[in-house]
Structure formats: structure tokens, C-alpha cells
Design a protein around this motif. Structure first.
Motif, PDB file in Angstrom:
ATOM      1  N   ASN A 168       0.825  -1.215   0.000  1.00 25.48           N
ATOM      2  CA  ASN A 168       0.000   0.000   0.000  1.00 25.48           C
ATOM      3  C   ASN A 168       0.855   1.259   0.000  1.00 25.48           C
ATOM      4  OD1 ASN A 168      -2.340  -1.521   0.033  1.00 25.48           O
ATOM      5  ND2 ASN A 168      -2.562  -1.440   2.253  1.00 25.48           N
ATOM      6  N   ASP A 169       2.025   1.180   0.651  1.00 22.63           N
ATOM      7  CA  ASP A 169       2.889   2.358   0.778  1.00 22.63           C
ATOM      8  C   ASP A 169       3.797   2.562  -0.436  1.00 22.63           C
ATOM      9  OD1 ASP A 169       1.868   3.088   3.186  1.00 22.63           O
ATOM     10  OD2 ASP A 169       3.524   2.279   4.380  1.00 22.63           O
ATOM     11  N   MET A 170       4.312   1.463  -1.008  1.00 24.81           N
ATOM     12  CA  MET A 170       5.367   1.612  -2.012  1.00 24.81           C
ATOM     13  C   MET A 170       5.179   0.763  -3.257  1.00 24.81           C
ATOM     14  SD  MET A 170       8.451  -0.319   0.080  1.00 24.81           S
ATOM     15  CE  MET A 170       8.200   0.674   1.533  1.00 24.81           C
ATOM     16  N   GLY A 171       4.015   0.139  -3.412  1.00 22.63           N
ATOM     17  CA  GLY A 171       3.745  -0.618  -4.624  1.00 22.63           C
ATOM     18  C   GLY A 171       4.720  -1.760  -4.841  1.00 22.63           C
ATOM     19  N   GLY A 172       5.265  -1.872  -6.055  1.00 19.71           N
ATOM     20  CA  GLY A 172       6.149  -2.972  -6.408  1.00 19.71           C
ATOM     21  C   GLY A 172       7.426  -3.045  -5.610  1.00 19.71           C
ATOM     22  N   ASN A 173       7.849  -1.933  -5.043  1.00 23.43           N
ATOM     23  CA  ASN A 173       9.073  -1.943  -4.227  1.00 23.43           C
ATOM     24  C   ASN A 173       8.898  -2.715  -2.925  1.00 23.43           C
ATOM     25  OD1 ASN A 173      10.649  -0.458  -6.023  1.00 23.43           O
ATOM     26  ND2 ASN A 173       9.916   1.493  -5.211  1.00 23.43           N
ATOM     27  N   ALA A 174       7.667  -3.086  -2.613  1.00 23.62           N
ATOM     28  CA  ALA A 174       7.423  -3.855  -1.393  1.00 23.62           C
ATOM     29  C   ALA A 174       8.189  -5.171  -1.397  1.00 23.62           C
ATOM     30  CB  ALA A 174       5.929  -4.118  -1.235  1.00 23.62           C
ATOM     31  N   VAL A 175       8.394  -5.758  -2.577  1.00 26.80           N
ATOM     32  CA  VAL A 175       9.125  -7.021  -2.669  1.00 26.80           C
ATOM     33  C   VAL A 175      10.542  -6.856  -2.129  1.00 26.80           C
ATOM     34  CG1 VAL A 175      10.106  -8.731  -4.262  1.00 26.80           C
ATOM     35  CG2 VAL A 175       7.752  -7.928  -4.569  1.00 26.80           C
ATOM     36  N   PHE A 176      11.197  -5.774  -2.491  1.00 29.56           N
ATOM     37  CA  PHE A 176      12.579  -5.560  -2.045  1.00 29.56           C
ATOM     38  C   PHE A 176      12.639  -5.290  -0.543  1.00 29.56           C
ATOM     39  CE2 PHE A 176      12.333  -4.515  -6.534  1.00 29.56           C
ATOM     40  CZ  PHE A 176      13.352  -5.308  -7.045  1.00 29.56           C
TER      41      PHE A 176
ATOM     42  N   ALA B 178       6.205  -9.120  -8.091  1.00 32.22           N
ATOM     43  CA  ALA B 178       5.288  -9.389  -6.990  1.00 32.22           C
ATOM     44  C   ALA B 178       4.645 -10.766  -7.119  1.00 32.22           C
ATOM     45  CB  ALA B 178       4.216  -8.307  -6.933  1.00 32.22           C
ATOM     46  N   ASP B 179       4.242 -11.169  -8.312  1.00 32.77           N
ATOM     47  CA  ASP B 179       3.574 -12.462  -8.456  1.00 32.77           C
ATOM     48  C   ASP B 179       4.520 -13.617  -8.123  1.00 32.77           C
ATOM     49  OD1 ASP B 179       5.117 -11.905 -10.723  1.00 32.77           O
ATOM     50  OD2 ASP B 179       3.803 -13.032 -12.082  1.00 32.77           O
ATOM     51  N   GLU B 180       5.792 -13.489  -8.542  1.00 33.97           N
ATOM     52  CA  GLU B 180       6.773 -14.519  -8.208  1.00 33.97           C
ATOM     53  C   GLU B 180       6.999 -14.569  -6.697  1.00 33.97           C
ATOM     54  OE1 GLU B 180       9.679 -14.468 -12.126  1.00 33.97           O
ATOM     55  OE2 GLU B 180      10.107 -13.113 -10.459  1.00 33.97           O
ATOM     56  N   TYR B 181       7.093 -13.396  -6.106  1.00 30.17           N
ATOM     57  CA  TYR B 181       7.323 -13.334  -4.664  1.00 30.17           C
ATOM     58  C   TYR B 181       6.174 -13.975  -3.898  1.00 30.17           C
ATOM     59  CZ  TYR B 181       7.618 -11.697   0.080  1.00 30.17           C
ATOM     60  OH  TYR B 181       7.649 -11.672   1.453  1.00 30.17           O
ATOM     61  N   GLU B 182       4.960 -13.632  -4.254  1.00 27.43           N
ATOM     62  CA  GLU B 182       3.792 -14.149  -3.539  1.00 27.43           C
ATOM     63  C   GLU B 182       3.698 -15.667  -3.643  1.00 27.43           C
ATOM     64  OE1 GLU B 182       0.711 -11.857  -5.329  1.00 27.43           O
ATOM     65  OE2 GLU B 182       1.532  -9.960  -4.551  1.00 27.43           O
ATOM     66  N   THR B 183       4.028 -16.210  -4.804  1.00 27.53           N
ATOM     67  CA  THR B 183       4.035 -17.660  -4.981  1.00 27.53           C
ATOM     68  C   THR B 183       5.088 -18.306  -4.087  1.00 27.53           C
ATOM     69  OG1 THR B 183       3.239 -17.496  -7.256  1.00 27.53           O
ATOM     70  CG2 THR B 183       4.365 -19.535  -6.637  1.00 27.53           C
ATOM     71  N   ALA B 184       6.282 -17.716  -4.054  1.00 30.57           N
ATOM     72  CA  ALA B 184       7.367 -18.265  -3.238  1.00 30.57           C
ATOM     73  C   ALA B 184       7.034 -18.196  -1.755  1.00 30.57           C
ATOM     74  CB  ALA B 184       8.661 -17.515  -3.527  1.00 30.57           C
ATOM     75  N   ALA B 185       6.447 -17.100  -1.316  1.00 33.18           N
ATOM     76  CA  ALA B 185       6.100 -16.955   0.098  1.00 33.18           C
ATOM     77  C   ALA B 185       5.053 -17.991   0.510  1.00 33.18           C
ATOM     78  CB  ALA B 185       5.598 -15.545   0.366  1.00 33.18           C
ATOM     79  N   ARG B 186       4.050 -18.187  -0.343  1.00 33.07           N
ATOM     80  CA  ARG B 186       3.033 -19.199  -0.023  1.00 33.07           C
ATOM     81  C   ARG B 186       3.664 -20.590   0.089  1.00 33.07           C
ATOM     82  NH1 ARG B 186      -0.226 -16.175  -3.684  1.00 33.07           N
ATOM     83  NH2 ARG B 186       0.371 -17.585  -5.408  1.00 33.07           N
ATOM     84  N   ARG B 187       4.609 -20.864  -0.793  1.00 36.08           N
ATOM     85  CA  ARG B 187       5.266 -22.174  -0.770  1.00 36.08           C
ATOM     86  C   ARG B 187       6.100 -22.349   0.506  1.00 36.08           C
ATOM     87  NH1 ARG B 187       6.658 -26.443  -3.796  1.00 36.08           N
ATOM     88  NH2 ARG B 187       8.761 -27.316  -3.602  1.00 36.08           N
ATOM     89  N   ILE B 188       6.802 -21.301   0.906  1.00 34.72           N
ATOM     90  CA  ILE B 188       7.609 -21.376   2.136  1.00 34.72           C
ATOM     91  C   ILE B 188       6.726 -21.717   3.328  1.00 34.72           C
ATOM     92  CG2 ILE B 188       8.894 -19.974   3.806  1.00 34.72           C
ATOM     93  CD1 ILE B 188      10.132 -18.527   1.356  1.00 34.72           C
ATOM     94  N   PHE B 189       5.623 -21.027   3.447  1.00 33.14           N
ATOM     95  CA  PHE B 189       4.770 -21.250   4.610  1.00 33.14           C
ATOM     96  C   PHE B 189       4.009 -22.576   4.540  1.00 33.14           C
ATOM     97  CE2 PHE B 189       5.212 -16.583   5.127  1.00 33.14           C
ATOM     98  CZ  PHE B 189       5.645 -16.583   6.444  1.00 33.14           C
ATOM     99  N   SER B 190       3.951 -23.165   3.359  1.00 33.23           N
ATOM    100  CA  SER B 190       3.242 -24.447   3.246  1.00 33.23           C
ATOM    101  C   SER B 190       4.161 -25.642   3.425  1.00 33.23           C
ATOM    102  CB  SER B 190       2.529 -24.542   1.893  1.00 33.23           C
ATOM    103  OG  SER B 190       3.463 -24.571   0.823  1.00 33.23           O
ATOM    104  N   ILE B 191       5.452 -25.503   3.086  1.00 32.85           N
ATOM    105  CA  ILE B 191       6.317 -26.693   3.128  1.00 32.85           C
ATOM    106  C   ILE B 191       7.500 -26.579   4.093  1.00 32.85           C
ATOM    107  CG2 ILE B 191       5.716 -27.236   0.731  1.00 32.85           C
ATOM    108  CD1 ILE B 191       8.579 -26.398  -0.041  1.00 32.85           C
ATOM    109  N   GLU B 192       7.944 -25.373   4.408  1.00 32.32           N
ATOM    110  CA  GLU B 192       9.120 -25.244   5.269  1.00 32.32           C
ATOM    111  C   GLU B 192       8.732 -25.395   6.743  1.00 32.32           C
ATOM    112  OE1 GLU B 192      12.167 -25.171   4.397  1.00 32.32           O
ATOM    113  OE2 GLU B 192      12.068 -24.690   2.267  1.00 32.32           O
ATOM    114  N   LYS B 193       9.508 -26.164   7.456  1.00 35.17           N
ATOM    115  CA  LYS B 193       9.251 -26.405   8.871  1.00 35.17           C
ATOM    116  C   LYS B 193       9.835 -25.283   9.723  1.00 35.17           C
ATOM    117  CE  LYS B 193      10.196 -29.712  12.594  1.00 35.17           C
ATOM    118  NZ  LYS B 193      10.940 -30.947  12.975  1.00 35.17           N
TER     119      LYS B 193
END
Length: 317
Positions: A257-265, A294-309
Motif C-alpha cells: 500500500n505504501d510503495m507498490g512494487g518496491n514492497a518485494v525488495f 510481486a507475483d513470483e514473490y507471492e508464490t514463493a512466500a506461499r510455498r515457504i509457509f506451506s512446506i518449510e518447517k
């Protein structure tokens, strides 16, 4: 016991503070990443600093702005602006070890010139409309530099001294010299706080066992790796995957909301610490490090929280 959040540039801004308090409960105090007063006395704060300090963005939190400067007039001018905004205290940064900062005799660089430092502190403590606390290292290169520095601090009318017991040349390597913090407790006429490598409940317990008179502990990298650390110290429950994901999602939404695409960094900076909450930090790091969209980041984050212990005992490493 007072628990506070250390000022960490690019990490612990108002979005982080607000989100952390919402998910894990508020700390007693939050220090802003350093604010550099503008070169000209009388100039307004930048838009970025105004957002950082806006009372609406820090509602319900005890926030202390930290200033990085060696110019007394700029310091006093800025503290007046802060007082007008409703702040009750200002903190001086004498801890930043960055080479570019030190070269300008700011941050820990000011420690290498004790006469200038004492004159500066005496001036700002007398003229500041707000009480002045100080966050300091114990010298530039050698521990014995602190003998002169602690005497200097004790002669000044400072509100509180937060001691990070490393020298500038250490950056964040080696172990903190906690005995120098203990020495400060023995002689200081003002309140003293500790900062440095409190990564686990055991670290906190060892500090209090050695220095039971401790009244204020500032948490930094330990809390970024385990955002439930303060809750654990207070006798609460440990970190769960569900609340870490909730914290991540809310923080990412706020940055977007604050910085758009720069949120990934900005989130990748957070992951540099948050990866330590997982059993395999290297796997988390590899999943995040090269992402830009952003789309790549969101996919990776979902995967981390689903498979990483999650690690059994999350800690910064």
C-alpha cells in the motif's frame, strides 16, 4: 522489565512497528530508524520522515525518534519539531558503525573525538525541548576507550544511556563485552539499558543472571528472527507458523500500500532475518533471494509457509 525494539534502518519503520504490535502485542517502546536532520536549520522534515513520525502511523505505541547528526543547532531544531508533534523523548545515535557515517564523524564516528562529543552533548541536553537519551557503542577500536567515554557521559545530563557493548570496528561480529555494560550500571547517575545479541530466552536469562539490576533490554536482530521473542521473555507462548504467516501477510500488504512494487525488495530485507525462524534457513533464502516481481514473490512466500518447517527454537544466526 522494559522491552524495546532497536532502530534498524530499512526494517523497523512504522509499518513494521504497527504490524508487530497488532500480531504479537506491543513492546514497551519502539525506537525509529535514524532520522538525519536537513542541512539547513528551519527546513521542514522530508515527506519520508513525516510519514515515519506521523502520530497517526504510530497510534497506541510508545515511539522514540532517533536522530543522526553532529550539529547541535540541527539537533535542537529537529527536537522542537518532534515536541510539536507530541513526542516526549529524543534519542541520539552514537552507534551506527557504517563507514560512510563514521567518516563524517556521525554515529559511532563521533566517539573518536571525545571533546567534540562532550561539547555537543552538553549543548543539546541544555537546549533540547525534549529529554535526550543516547544509544552508544563503547569505542572505535579498543575496549579501553570506554573508560573516557563513560566518564564523559556521566558528566552530561542525559535521560538514559543504551549500551551496545561493541566497538565500531566490530560492526556486529564478535561477542558483546557485557562487562562494560555492567561497569556502566555501577557508575551511571542515569538509567542504563542493554542492547546486543539477545537472540533467545536463554540469552535474556543469562544477562539477568549476570546483571540482575537490568531494567531495560533493547531487542533487535533476535526479535526480527523470532517476532514472538518479547512474548516469550514475558512468559508467553512461542512462535507459531500461523501467526508468522499472518505477520508476513499484513506486513507485505502494508508495504504494498505504501510503495507498490518496491514492497518485494523491502520484504526481502525482512526475510534476511525471518529465514532464521525456519529449520532450514538456507532453503528459505534460496527461494526468495532472486525474486523481483510481486507475483513470483507471492508464490514463493506461499510455498515457504506451506512446506518449510519452523525451527524448534527460532534464533538469529
Amino acid at each position: 522489565m522494559q522491552l524495546s525494539l532497536a532502530p534498524m534502518e530499512g526494517i523497523t519503520g512504522y509499518a513494521f512497528r504497527r504490524t508487530h504490535a497488532e500480531v504479537f502485542g506491543a513492546l514497551d517502546r519502539y525506537y525509529t530508524p535514524f532520522i538525519s536532520p536537513l542541512p539547513q536549520v528551519g527546513a521542514p522534515l522530508s515527506k519520508r520522515y513525516i510519514r515515519e513520525l506521523d502520530p497517526a502511523n504510530n497510534q497506541g505505541l510508545d515511539v522514540v525518534p532517533q536522530l543522526l547528526t553532529n550539529d547541535a543547532d540541527r539537533f535542537v531544531w529537529t527536537t522542537q519539531l518532534l515536541a510539536d508533534m507530541g513526542y516526549k523523548e529524543v534519542n541520539l545515535n552514537l552507534g551506527c558503525p557504517s563507514g560512510t557515517v563514521v567518516a563524517k564523524e556521525k554515529g559511532s564516528g563521533l566517539l573518536r573525538n571525545p571533546p567534540r562529543l562532550e561539547a555537543f552533548l552538553a549543548d543539546v541536553c541544555e537546549r533540547s525541548p525534549l529529554p535526550v537519551s543516547v544509544k552508544t557503542r563503547v569505542g572505535i577500536a579498543k575496549d579501553d576507550e570506554y573508560d573516557e567515554l563513560i566518564k564523559l557521559f556521566c558528566r552530561c545530563d542525559i535521560f538514559e544511556l543504551i549500551v551496545h557493548p561493541r566497538v565500531q570496528k566490530d560492526f556486529y561480529s564478535s561477542s558483546p563485552r557485557q562487562e562494560l555494560y555492567g561497569k556502566t550500571l555501577e557508575c551511571a547517575p542515569f538509567p542504563v539499558a542493554y542492547n546486543g545479541d539477545i537472540f533467545t530466552l536463554d540469552d535474556y536469562g543469562a544477562l539477568l543472571a549476570a546483571y540482575p539490576q537490568t531494567r531495560h533490554v533493547m531487542l533487535g536482530r533476535g526479535l526480527l528472527a523470532n517476532p514472538a521473542l518479547a512474548r516469550e521473555i514475558r512468559g508467553g507462548t512461542g512462535l507459531t507458523r500461523e501467526e508468522l504467516k499472518l505477520f508476513h501477510d499484513k506486513l507485505y500488504e502494508s508495504y504494498t500500500n505504501d510503495m507498490g512494487g518496491n514492497a518485494v525488495f523491502r520484504m526481502k530485507e525482512w526475510w534476511g532475518y525471518a529465514k532464521c525462524a525456519f529449520a532450514d534457513p538456507s532453503s528459505v533464502h534460496r527461494a526468495i533471494r532472486k525474486l523481483r516481481r510481486a507475483d513470483e514473490y507471492e508464490t514463493a512466500a506461499r510455498r515457504i509457509f506451506s512446506i518449510e518447517k519452523l525451527a524448534d527454537s527460532p534464533r538469529f544466526n
